[in-house]
Design a protein around this motif. Structure first.
Motif, PDB file in Angstrom:
ATOM      1  N   PRO A 273       0.901  -1.227   0.124  1.00 27.80           N
ATOM      2  CA  PRO A 273       0.012   0.063  -0.136  1.00 27.80           C
ATOM      3  C   PRO A 273       0.722   1.260   0.030  1.00 27.80           C
ATOM      4  N   PRO A 274       0.348   2.385  -0.354  1.00 30.30           N
ATOM      5  CA  PRO A 274       0.972   3.625  -0.510  1.00 30.30           C
ATOM      6  C   PRO A 274       1.763   3.965   0.995  1.00 30.30           C
ATOM      7  N   SER A 275       1.252   3.448   2.044  1.00 30.31           N
ATOM      8  CA  SER A 275       1.899   3.675   3.412  1.00 30.31           C
ATOM      9  C   SER A 275       1.415   2.390   4.361  1.00 30.31           C
ATOM     10  N   GLY A 276       2.382   2.272   5.161  1.00 30.91           N
ATOM     11  CA  GLY A 276       2.254   1.128   5.977  1.00 30.91           C
ATOM     12  C   GLY A 276       2.583  -0.241   5.121  1.00 30.91           C
ATOM     13  N   GLY A 277       2.836  -1.463   5.791  1.00 35.85           N
ATOM     14  CA  GLY A 277       3.067  -2.635   5.118  1.00 35.85           C
ATOM     15  C   GLY A 277       4.470  -2.625   4.775  1.00 35.85           C
ATOM     16  N   ASP A 278       5.352  -2.098   5.381  1.00 35.23           N
ATOM     17  CA  ASP A 278       6.945  -1.879   4.635  1.00 35.23           C
ATOM     18  C   ASP A 278       7.403  -3.320   4.538  1.00 35.23           C
ATOM     19  N   ASN A 279       6.907  -4.337   5.532  1.00 26.14           N
ATOM     20  CA  ASN A 279       7.711  -5.594   5.504  1.00 26.14           C
ATOM     21  C   ASN A 279       7.020  -6.596   4.633  1.00 26.14           C
ATOM     22  N   ASN A 280       5.850  -6.040   4.096  1.00 24.39           N
ATOM     23  CA  ASN A 280       5.209  -7.168   3.045  1.00 24.39           C
ATOM     24  C   ASN A 280       6.032  -7.369   2.038  1.00 24.39           C
ATOM     25  N   LEU A 281       6.000  -8.705   1.577  1.00 25.13           N
ATOM     26  CA  LEU A 281       6.945  -9.226   0.629  1.00 25.13           C
ATOM     27  C   LEU A 281       6.243  -9.600  -1.007  1.00 25.13           C
ATOM     28  N   ALA A 282       7.267  -9.271  -1.974  1.00 24.95           N
ATOM     29  CA  ALA A 282       6.820  -9.629  -3.323  1.00 24.95           C
ATOM     30  C   ALA A 282       8.022 -10.270  -3.883  1.00 24.95           C
ATOM     31  N   SER A 283       7.665 -11.410  -4.736  1.00 24.11           N
ATOM     32  CA  SER A 283       8.708 -12.030  -5.631  1.00 24.11           C
ATOM     33  C   SER A 283       9.612 -11.137  -6.576  1.00 24.11           C
ATOM     34  N   LEU A 284      10.847 -11.444  -6.414  1.00 21.52           N
ATOM     35  CA  LEU A 284      11.624 -10.409  -7.534  1.00 21.52           C
ATOM     36  C   LEU A 284      11.379 -10.841  -8.587  1.00 21.52           C
ATOM     37  N   ASP A 285      11.096 -12.228  -9.018  1.00 21.32           N
ATOM     38  CA  ASP A 285      10.360 -12.496 -10.455  1.00 21.32           C
ATOM     39  C   ASP A 285       9.616 -13.463 -10.422  1.00 21.32           C
ATOM     40  N   SER A 286       8.919 -13.780 -11.436  1.00 19.48           N
ATOM     41  CA  SER A 286       7.701 -14.650 -11.332  1.00 19.48           C
ATOM     42  C   SER A 286       7.954 -16.256 -10.995  1.00 19.48           C
ATOM     43  N   SER A 287       9.228 -16.643 -10.934  1.00 17.99           N
ATOM     44  CA  SER A 287       9.610 -17.852 -10.355  1.00 17.99           C
ATOM     45  C   SER A 287      10.564 -17.982  -9.607  1.00 17.99           C
ATOM     46  N   SER A 288      10.205 -17.168  -8.397  1.00 20.59           N
ATOM     47  CA  SER A 288      11.309 -16.685  -7.403  1.00 20.59           C
ATOM     48  C   SER A 288      12.041 -17.832  -6.601  1.00 20.59           C
ATOM     49  N   THR A 289      11.629 -19.125  -6.761  1.00 24.56           N
ATOM     50  CA  THR A 289      12.519 -20.201  -5.981  1.00 24.56           C
ATOM     51  C   THR A 289      13.121 -21.216  -7.070  1.00 24.56           C
ATOM     52  N   SER A 290      13.129 -20.719  -8.237  1.00 31.30           N
ATOM     53  CA  SER A 290      13.992 -21.395  -9.268  1.00 31.30           C
ATOM     54  C   SER A 290      14.926 -20.642  -9.898  1.00 31.30           C
ATOM     55  N   PHE A 291      16.327 -20.981 -10.119  1.00 26.93           N
ATOM     56  CA  PHE A 291      17.153 -20.054 -10.537  1.00 26.93           C
ATOM     57  C   PHE A 291      17.359 -20.376 -12.024  1.00 26.93           C
ATOM     58  N   ASP A 292      16.837 -19.334 -12.744  1.00 30.15           N
ATOM     59  CA  ASP A 292      16.508 -19.161 -14.230  1.00 30.15           C
ATOM     60  C   ASP A 292      16.865 -17.876 -14.720  1.00 30.15           C
ATOM     61  N   ASN A 293      16.290 -17.621 -16.164  1.00 31.18           N
ATOM     62  CA  ASN A 293      16.304 -16.506 -16.687  1.00 31.18           C
ATOM     63  C   ASN A 293      15.356 -15.528 -16.782  1.00 31.18           C
ATOM     64  N   VAL A 294      14.179 -16.013 -16.134  1.00 34.68           N
ATOM     65  CA  VAL A 294      12.778 -15.489 -16.165  1.00 34.68           C
ATOM     66  C   VAL A 294      12.824 -13.972 -15.681  1.00 34.68           C
ATOM     67  N   TYR A 295      14.008 -13.581 -14.745  1.00 39.24           N
ATOM     68  CA  TYR A 295      14.415 -12.172 -14.365  1.00 39.24           C
ATOM     69  C   TYR A 295      14.307 -11.281 -15.458  1.00 39.24           C
ATOM     70  N   PHE A 296      15.141 -11.835 -16.670  1.00 36.34           N
ATOM     71  CA  PHE A 296      15.347 -10.790 -17.800  1.00 36.34           C
ATOM     72  C   PHE A 296      14.157 -10.917 -18.528  1.00 36.34           C
ATOM     73  N   ASN A 297      13.170 -11.999 -18.711  1.00 34.67           N
ATOM     74  CA  ASN A 297      12.119 -12.022 -19.548  1.00 34.67           C
ATOM     75  C   ASN A 297      11.255 -10.752 -18.730  1.00 34.67           C
ATOM     76  N   ASN A 298      11.115 -10.899 -17.703  1.00 29.56           N
ATOM     77  CA  ASN A 298      10.064 -10.079 -16.765  1.00 29.56           C
ATOM     78  C   ASN A 298      10.616  -8.640 -17.135  1.00 29.56           C
ATOM     79  N   LEU A 299      12.008  -8.192 -17.438  1.00 28.24           N
ATOM     80  CA  LEU A 299      12.513  -6.814 -17.646  1.00 28.24           C
ATOM     81  C   LEU A 299      12.034  -6.570 -18.911  1.00 28.24           C
ATOM     82  N   LEU A 300      11.874  -7.305 -19.842  1.00 29.63           N
ATOM     83  CA  LEU A 300      11.371  -7.078 -21.323  1.00 29.63           C
ATOM     84  C   LEU A 300       9.969  -6.661 -21.344  1.00 29.63           C
ATOM     85  N   SER A 301       9.172  -7.243 -20.239  1.00 25.98           N
ATOM     86  CA  SER A 301       7.875  -6.870 -20.055  1.00 25.98           C
ATOM     87  C   SER A 301       7.701  -5.837 -19.036  1.00 25.98           C
TER      88      SER A 301
END
Length: 322
Positions: free
Chosen positions: A231-259
């Protein structure tokens, strides 16, 4: 037309990388792949089994352990200084703004160190544990492996000011990222490959809030989905995945950047009309190239200014000097 500031920075980064290559080479020459072969032959297997058990229980911890090693090396070299608790004589790196509340896994290192002290007391350094744990965590999550040289010793101090200065933040722009990595001897290509570590793990709301509400180079549905978490304020420690397959070491991070789905501002800066765009495209379409370049860059990072020989010490407890 090429940006003259970035072009000159690129040249400076290459020159600095060339000079630091020799410094790193001299340091790594004192390290050895078989350093513990006779003094603690079970060391690597103890670490590997501990990482396996930890990551199987909590996959996110693999990313946390990799991040712990990265931050340690970026602050005055791979010397285990990030593990030191504050004392009456110094305020350590754990209290630095980029680290406080964002780094975890200290207890995992404590557990591994205790096992190693039981097996071979006063032999395996905390700095070496961090280095091996990072490699084993990546492998455990499906990523590449690389040769880890051993024989680092532990720092007897830590620096809050250096931690605050040296770690690139989530709001960094491309020129700031290039500058931060070039100071450590990394080329732009190596920087982009290392950024791919964000293919695993999560980030706190406080690190991406400004991007999802204020950046324009962001996928609108993605921004809305992240706003539901942060949210705009509060919830500072709420978590989001760094990419859409955050428990698998792959190249999805770079595909996400393209989008335009990079979670943090610093992520999307790698694909934002600059000269790193081509590297992102390469890694997005060639997972094996990314894996190879990442492994090579990590092997180089492992050897950032290690303490060897009679420098430093072998801590019995990674949280405090002997």
């Amino acid at each position: 037309m090429a940006n003259p500031i970035l072009s000159s920075m690129h040249i400076a980064a290459l020159i600095l990388s060339f000079l630091l290559f020799f410094i790193l080479g001299m340091s790594s020459a004192q390290l050895s792949k078989n350093f513990y072969e006779t003094s603690c032959p079970e060391a690597l297997s103890i670490i590997k089994l501990s990482v396996h058990s930890t990551v199987q229980t909590e996959p996110r911890m693999g990313a946390s352990l990799l991040r712990l090693h990265f931050f340690d090396c970026f602050i005055n070299g791979c010397d285990g200084s990030i593990l030191l608790d504050d004392t009456a004589n110094f305020t350590g790196e754990k209290s630095a703004d980029p680290i406080r509340g964002s780094i975890r896994g200290y207890d995992v290192i404590d557990n591994i160190k205790a096992q190693l002290e039981n097996s071979c007391p006063d032999v395996v350094s905390c700095a070496d544990i961090l280095t091996v744990v990072a490699r084993d965590s990546v492998v455990e999550l499906g990523g590449p492996t690389w040769k880890v040289l051993l024989g680092r010793r532990d720092s007897t101090t830590a620096s809050l000011s250096d931690a605050n200065m040296d770690i690139p933040g989530p709001a960094s722009n491309l020129s700031q990222l290039i500058s931060a990595f070039s100071k450590k001897g990394f080329s732009v290509k190596e920087m982009v490959a290392l950024a791919g570590a964000h293919t695993i793990g999560k980030a706190r709301c406080t690190n991406f809030r400004n991007r999802i509400y204020n950046d324009t180079n962001i996928n609108a549905p993605f921004a809305r989905s992240m706003q539901a978490i942060c949210p705009p304020s509060g919830g500072d420690n709420n978590l989001a995945s760094l990419d859409s397959s955050s428990t698998s070491f792959d190249n999805v991070y770079f595909n996400n950047l393209l989008s335009q789905k990079g979670l943090m501002h610093s992520d999307q800066e790698l694909f934002n009309g600059g000269f790193t765009d081509s590297l992102v495209k390469t890694y997005s379409s060639n997972p094996s190239t990314f894996a190879s370049d990442f492994a090579n860059a990590m092997a180089k990072m492992d050897n950032l200014s290690p303490l060897t020989g009679s420098n430093g010490q072998i801590r019995k407890n990674c949280r405090k000097i002997n």
